[in-house]
Design a protein around this motif. Sequence first.
Motif, short mmCIF file in Angstrom:
data_model
loop_
_atom_site.label_atom_id
_atom_site.label_comp_id
_atom_site.label_asym_id
_atom_site.label_seq_id
_atom_site.Cartn_x
_atom_site.Cartn_y
_atom_site.Cartn_z
N LEU A 116 0.83 -1.20 0.00
CA LEU A 116 0.00 0.00 0.00
C LEU A 116 0.86 1.26 0.00
O LEU A 116 0.50 2.29 -0.58
N ARG A 117 2.02 1.17 0.65
CA ARG A 117 3.02 2.24 0.58
C ARG A 117 4.37 1.58 0.33
O ARG A 117 4.65 0.51 0.87
N GLU A 154 -10.40 -1.07 6.68
CA GLU A 154 -9.87 -0.54 7.94
C GLU A 154 -10.29 -1.37 9.14
O GLU A 154 -9.47 -1.65 10.04
N MET A 155 -11.57 -1.78 9.21
CA MET A 155 -12.02 -2.51 10.38
C MET A 155 -11.32 -3.86 10.49
O MET A 155 -11.06 -4.35 11.60
N ASN A 156 -11.00 -4.49 9.36
CA ASN A 156 -10.21 -5.72 9.38
C ASN A 156 -8.84 -5.44 9.98
O ASN A 156 -8.33 -6.23 10.79
N SER A 167 -8.30 2.77 2.21
CA SER A 167 -6.84 2.77 2.11
C SER A 167 -6.20 3.92 2.88
O SER A 167 -5.16 3.74 3.53
N GLY A 168 -6.81 5.09 2.82
CA GLY A 168 -6.26 6.23 3.55
C GLY A 168 -6.22 5.98 5.05
O GLY A 168 -5.26 6.36 5.73
N LEU A 169 -7.25 5.33 5.58
CA LEU A 169 -7.30 5.03 7.01
C LEU A 169 -6.27 3.97 7.38
O LEU A 169 -5.65 4.04 8.45
N ASN A 228 -0.53 3.06 9.67
CA ASN A 228 0.81 2.54 9.37
C ASN A 228 0.83 1.01 9.44
O ASN A 228 1.78 0.41 9.92
N PHE A 229 -0.26 0.42 8.94
CA PHE A 229 -0.41 -1.04 8.99
C PHE A 229 0.07 -1.62 7.67
O PHE A 229 -0.48 -1.29 6.60
N PRO A 230 1.08 -2.50 7.68
CA PRO A 230 1.62 -3.05 6.43
C PRO A 230 0.59 -3.92 5.71
O PRO A 230 0.09 -4.89 6.27
#
Length: 232
Positions: free
Chosen positions: A48-49, A105-107, A128-130, A135-137
């Motif tokens: 994602l990043r 995000e909730m996952n 995706s922004g959340l 900072n979740f890989p």
Amino acid sequence: MTFNVLPGASDMLDVIERYKRLYTGLVYDIMDEMGLPNQSLATDLRPLRDDMVIAGPAFTVQGISDPVGDPGLRERRIKMFGDMRHPCIDVRDCGFDTRVAHYGEMNAVLGSAKGVVGAVIDGGIRDSGLILKMNFPCFRRYHSPVEAVARWSYYRWQQPITLRGSMSATVTCRPGDFMFGDIDGVLVIPQERAIEVLRLAEEHAATETRARAEFADPTKDAEEVYGRYKKL
């Protein structure tokens, strides 16, 4: 799952940190030499990043199309997340579905609370922004705003799953197989070979470090240095 952890490595967290000091190109080369060339996932599975790295044992999830809506979805999801243990990677076989977001995000929030340290989604994500703010890989194939409920559902977990491959059509991922991913891709390392791969990769990395220093030294003869390190 039991890992044959090296003496001095107190637990899986140490193994994870040691893998994170490596990079997938190096680890793939080691696996290729070991006769494991088909453990790289499809090339469109991207972080994602770009600086995101995942390393850890797989918690496998298999999903299926669900056009009518799973009446037990909430309970099944709670049970699934309750079975997760720190540290693990949430790895999802999304059944080649390309319509919806299979992760959001909730996952990520639920998973993080249960000890998940990253996700590999062979499908789509949203929010995706959340997730970035957390900072979740997370590695994924695509993005979609479309909700999965009544379109896709959890079928089973902690069973062998099938993910799309790069050198082969598919790669089997079993619960506990070691996942390692960075900007260049994601590898599925068979759990029984994970420590052996780590040892050899660390040895190779040390040799690479010496070679880089010598190649960068203008007083060294480049051809002579190459002759000593030509296997790199």
